[in-house]
Design an enzyme around this catalytic site. Structure first.
Site, PDB file in Angstrom:
ATOM      1  N   ARG A 158       0.819  -1.221   0.000  1.00 29.17           N
ATOM      2  CA  ARG A 158       0.000   0.000   0.000  1.00 29.17           C
ATOM      3  C   ARG A 158       0.853   1.272   0.000  1.00 29.17           C
ATOM      4  O   ARG A 158       0.513   2.269   0.646  1.00 29.17           O
ATOM      5  CB  ARG A 158      -0.969   0.013   1.204  1.00 29.17           C
ATOM      6  CG  ARG A 158      -1.876  -1.179   1.277  1.00 29.17           C
ATOM      7  CD  ARG A 158      -2.800  -1.351   0.060  1.00 29.17           C
ATOM      8  NE  ARG A 158      -3.490  -2.599   0.161  1.00 29.17           N
ATOM      9  CZ  ARG A 158      -3.069  -3.725  -0.454  1.00 29.17           C
ATOM     10  NH1 ARG A 158      -2.003  -3.731  -1.240  1.00 29.17           N
ATOM     11  NH2 ARG A 158      -3.737  -4.847  -0.310  1.00 29.17           N
ATOM     12  N   SER A 207     -10.345  -0.699   3.257  1.00 25.41           N
ATOM     13  CA  SER A 207      -9.619  -0.898   4.513  1.00 25.41           C
ATOM     14  C   SER A 207      -9.281   0.438   5.164  1.00 25.41           C
ATOM     15  O   SER A 207      -8.749   1.337   4.515  1.00 25.41           O
ATOM     16  CB  SER A 207      -8.321  -1.659   4.256  1.00 25.41           C
ATOM     17  OG  SER A 207      -8.623  -2.946   3.782  1.00 25.41           O
ATOM     18  N   GLU A 278      -4.650   3.339   6.238  1.00 23.82           N
ATOM     19  CA  GLU A 278      -4.467   3.060   4.804  1.00 23.82           C
ATOM     20  C   GLU A 278      -5.252   4.082   3.990  1.00 23.82           C
ATOM     21  O   GLU A 278      -4.791   4.553   2.943  1.00 23.82           O
ATOM     22  CB  GLU A 278      -4.973   1.640   4.488  1.00 23.82           C
ATOM     23  CG  GLU A 278      -4.858   1.275   3.017  1.00 23.82           C
ATOM     24  CD  GLU A 278      -5.146  -0.203   2.764  1.00 23.82           C
ATOM     25  OE1 GLU A 278      -4.785  -1.055   3.606  1.00 23.82           O
ATOM     26  OE2 GLU A 278      -5.732  -0.504   1.704  1.00 23.82           O
TER      27      GLU A 278
HETATM   28  C1  LIG Z   1     -15.496  -2.075  -0.879  1.00 25.08           C
HETATM   29  C2  LIG Z   1     -14.032  -1.751  -1.059  1.00 25.08           C
HETATM   30  C3  LIG Z   1     -13.110  -2.777  -1.173  1.00 25.08           C
HETATM   31  C4  LIG Z   1     -11.757  -2.489  -1.347  1.00 25.08           C
HETATM   32  N1  LIG Z   1     -10.870  -3.511  -1.436  1.00 25.08           N
HETATM   33  C5  LIG Z   1      -9.569  -3.253  -1.646  1.00 25.08           C
HETATM   34  C6  LIG Z   1      -8.633  -4.331  -1.786  1.00 25.08           C
HETATM   35  O1  LIG Z   1      -8.968  -5.501  -1.745  1.00 25.08           O
HETATM   36  N2  LIG Z   1      -7.341  -4.002  -1.974  1.00 25.08           N
HETATM   37  C7  LIG Z   1      -6.904  -2.719  -2.046  1.00 25.08           C
HETATM   38  O2  LIG Z   1      -5.703  -2.484  -2.241  1.00 25.08           O
HETATM   39  N3  LIG Z   1      -7.766  -1.682  -1.908  1.00 25.08           N
HETATM   40  C8  LIG Z   1      -9.078  -1.914  -1.711  1.00 25.08           C
HETATM   41  N4  LIG Z   1      -9.957  -0.874  -1.576  1.00 25.08           N
HETATM   42  C9  LIG Z   1      -9.449   0.501  -1.552  1.00 25.08           C
HETATM   43  C10 LIG Z   1      -9.388   1.193  -2.909  1.00 25.08           C
HETATM   44  O3  LIG Z   1     -10.353   0.635  -3.808  1.00 25.08           O
HETATM   45  C11 LIG Z   1      -7.991   1.109  -3.545  1.00 25.08           C
HETATM   46  O4  LIG Z   1      -7.014   1.713  -2.734  1.00 25.08           O
HETATM   47  C12 LIG Z   1      -7.972   1.771  -4.926  1.00 25.08           C
HETATM   48  O5  LIG Z   1      -6.776   1.465  -5.572  1.00 25.08           O
HETATM   49  C13 LIG Z   1      -8.116   3.288  -4.853  1.00 25.08           C
HETATM   50  O6  LIG Z   1      -8.308   3.738  -6.169  1.00 25.08           O
HETATM   51  P1  LIG Z   1      -9.086   5.067  -6.509  1.00 25.08           P
HETATM   52  O7  LIG Z   1      -8.904   5.306  -7.948  1.00 25.08           O
HETATM   53  O8  LIG Z   1     -10.482   5.009  -6.024  1.00 25.08           O
HETATM   54  O9  LIG Z   1      -8.241   6.130  -5.692  1.00 25.08           O
HETATM   55  P2  LIG Z   1      -8.774   7.226  -4.689  1.00 25.08           P
HETATM   56  O10 LIG Z   1      -9.426   6.557  -3.520  1.00 25.08           O
HETATM   57  O11 LIG Z   1      -9.551   8.252  -5.416  1.00 25.08           O
HETATM   58  O12 LIG Z   1      -7.379   7.841  -4.201  1.00 25.08           O
HETATM   59  C14 LIG Z   1      -6.500   7.058  -3.407  1.00 25.08           C
HETATM   60  C15 LIG Z   1      -5.111   7.704  -3.469  1.00 25.08           C
HETATM   61  O13 LIG Z   1      -4.613   7.598  -4.798  1.00 25.08           O
HETATM   62  C16 LIG Z   1      -4.306   8.895  -5.326  1.00 25.08           C
HETATM   63  N5  LIG Z   1      -4.624   8.868  -6.741  1.00 25.08           N
HETATM   64  C17 LIG Z   1      -5.792   8.532  -7.344  1.00 25.08           C
HETATM   65  N6  LIG Z   1      -5.672   8.569  -8.675  1.00 25.08           N
HETATM   66  C18 LIG Z   1      -4.404   8.954  -8.928  1.00 25.08           C
HETATM   67  C19 LIG Z   1      -3.664   9.182 -10.127  1.00 25.08           C
HETATM   68  N7  LIG Z   1      -4.200   9.025 -11.335  1.00 25.08           N
HETATM   69  N8  LIG Z   1      -2.374   9.578 -10.005  1.00 25.08           N
HETATM   70  C20 LIG Z   1      -1.801   9.737  -8.811  1.00 25.08           C
HETATM   71  N9  LIG Z   1      -2.437   9.541  -7.638  1.00 25.08           N
HETATM   72  C21 LIG Z   1      -3.737   9.144  -7.696  1.00 25.08           C
HETATM   73  C22 LIG Z   1      -5.167   9.859  -4.509  1.00 25.08           C
HETATM   74  O14 LIG Z   1      -4.604  11.161  -4.498  1.00 25.08           O
HETATM   75  C23 LIG Z   1      -5.125   9.194  -3.140  1.00 25.08           C
HETATM   76  O15 LIG Z   1      -3.924   9.492  -2.461  1.00 25.08           O
HETATM   77  C24 LIG Z   1     -11.316  -1.144  -1.409  1.00 25.08           C
HETATM   78  C25 LIG Z   1     -12.270  -0.096  -1.317  1.00 25.08           C
HETATM   79  C26 LIG Z   1     -13.610  -0.400  -1.153  1.00 25.08           C
HETATM   80  C27 LIG Z   1     -14.603   0.735  -1.080  1.00 25.08           C
END
Ligand SMILES: Cc1cc2nc3c(=O)[nH]c(=O)nc-3n(C[C@H](O)[C@H](O)[C@H](O)COP(=O)(O)OP(=O)(O)OC[C@H]3O[C@@H](n4cnc5c(N)ncnc54)[C@H](O)[C@@H]3O)c2cc1C
Length: 290
Positions: A158, A207, A278
């Site tokens: 992470r 998480s 996280e």
């Molecule tokens: C129901 C549920 C289940 C989940 N299960 C998992 C799992 O099994 N494993 C896991 O790892 N995560 C899990 N997550 C967490 C999440 O989905 C991941 O961390 C995912 O990768 C976040 O992606 P996002 O595009 O939504 O980023 P965001 O939540 O929008 O942002 C997260 C971070 O990434 C940065 N960011 C976003 N896009 C970019 C970009 N293009 N360039 C640079 N930085 C960027 C943001 O600034 C922030 O710091 C889960 C979430 C939910 C709601």
């Protein structure tokens, strides 16, 4: 450039105030223009994907918030490479891969984020993570785009070595031939496993804390402190999995933060472990010192 755009609807937990500035660049040129505009005005930049690991301050964020769109949110297949915009949803990536007969991305099917958010977080599940399939990424700053290899991204649990404000505009994943049926079956199997243990149909941000050790997961530590179902305001520690917070009734980010503080305090008192969050904070959010 839009002003004062409410971010709650751009997060899966559904809380948080507005972004002072908000833009949806659809190409690398538009993205770099936006980054230069911000640098010129001395304005901080934050990028969001699908807001699936985000907690936004209730008073909002004094920054330019970017959400990638257009070609930066699309995905295509080139041979065995899946080429995805940083804002492409993981579900779209998996769909493209499956249609092209490529496997290896199924682990991400139940991670409700984007390709770029996955790089920032080195997202992963069921023993596989971004760094296992990533070849390289186009990373943008106000100085322009550059291609960065997976090794240079310095991905670990992470964590990535991306600097604050750097934006992942595009990624290339290396996948392997597989039949569409096999891809579909594997993805469905993983989703079923997840549904059995996690709150998949609730408003959460995934998480809350990183697992402190391989032996003691954050969820089990919080559960052993008797906090499953503990409620503050409209937020509750999930009765299904204690490392999730659910927005059950018009929760605020302050409610979520208060639950996090309580969980950290109780886990520290019981196990002597300092849980590290996280979920990523946007705006001046902070957990109290232990
Ligand atoms: C129901 C549920 C289940 C989940 N299960 C998992 C799992 O099994 N494993 C896991 O790892 N995560 C899990 N997550 C967490 C999440 O989905 C991941 O961390 C995912 O990768 C976040 O992606 P996002 O595009 O939504 O980023 P965001 O939540 O929008 O942002 C997260 C971070 O990434 C940065 N960011 C976003 N896009 C970019 C970009 N293009 N360039 C640079 N930085 C960027 C943001 O600034 C922030 O710091 C889960 C979430 C939910 C709601």
């Amino acid at each position: 450039m839009q002003e004062n755009v409410r971010l709650a609807r751009h997060t899966t937990i559904g809380t948080g105030g507005p972004a002072r500035w908000f833009a949806t660049p659809g190409s690398v040129d538009e993205l770099v223009d936006a980054l230069r505009w911000a640098r010129h005005g001395g304005i901080e930049v934050e990028t969001i994907g699908l807001g699936s690991n985000l907690l936004v301050h209730d008073q909002g964020v004094d920054a330019l918030v970017l959400k990638l769109a257009g070609e930066l949110a699309a995905a295509t297949v080139e041979g065995k490479l899946l080429v995805a915009g940083g804002g492409a949803a993981n579900a779209v990536c998996l769909h493209r891969a499956r249609a092209a007969g490529l496997g290896g991305f199924e682990f991400a099917s139940a991670i409700p984020g984007t390709a770029g958010g996955g790089v920032r977080m080195n997202a992963g599940s069921y023993g596989c993570e971004w760094r296992d399939v990533l070849v390289d990424a186009i990373v943008c700053s106000a100085d322009g785009p550059r291609t960065v290899s997976v090794d240079e991204l310095d991905l670990s649990y992470r964590h990535s070595g991306l600097a604050p404000g750097e934006v992942v505009a595009q990624v290339r994943f290396q996948l392997a031939p597989s039949s569409p049926e096999a891809v579909k079956e594997r993805a469905a199997g993983l989703l079923a496993q997840r549904k059995a243990t996690q709150p998949t149909n609730k408003r959460t941000f995934g998480s809350v804390f990183k697992n402190p050790t391989a032996e003691l997961g954050a969820g089990r530590a919080i559960e052993e402190c008797g906090l499953k179902g503990h409620r503050i305001g409209g937020a509750v520690i999930s009765p299904r999995h204690a490392n999730f917070i659910e927005n059950v009734d018009s929760a605020t980010s302050a409610d979520c933060l208060a639950l996090m503080a309580e969980a950290r305090r109780r886990v520290y008192a019981r196990f002597g472990i300092e849980l590290e969050h996280e979920v990523r904070f946007l705006g001046p959010l902070e957990l109290p010192a232990l």
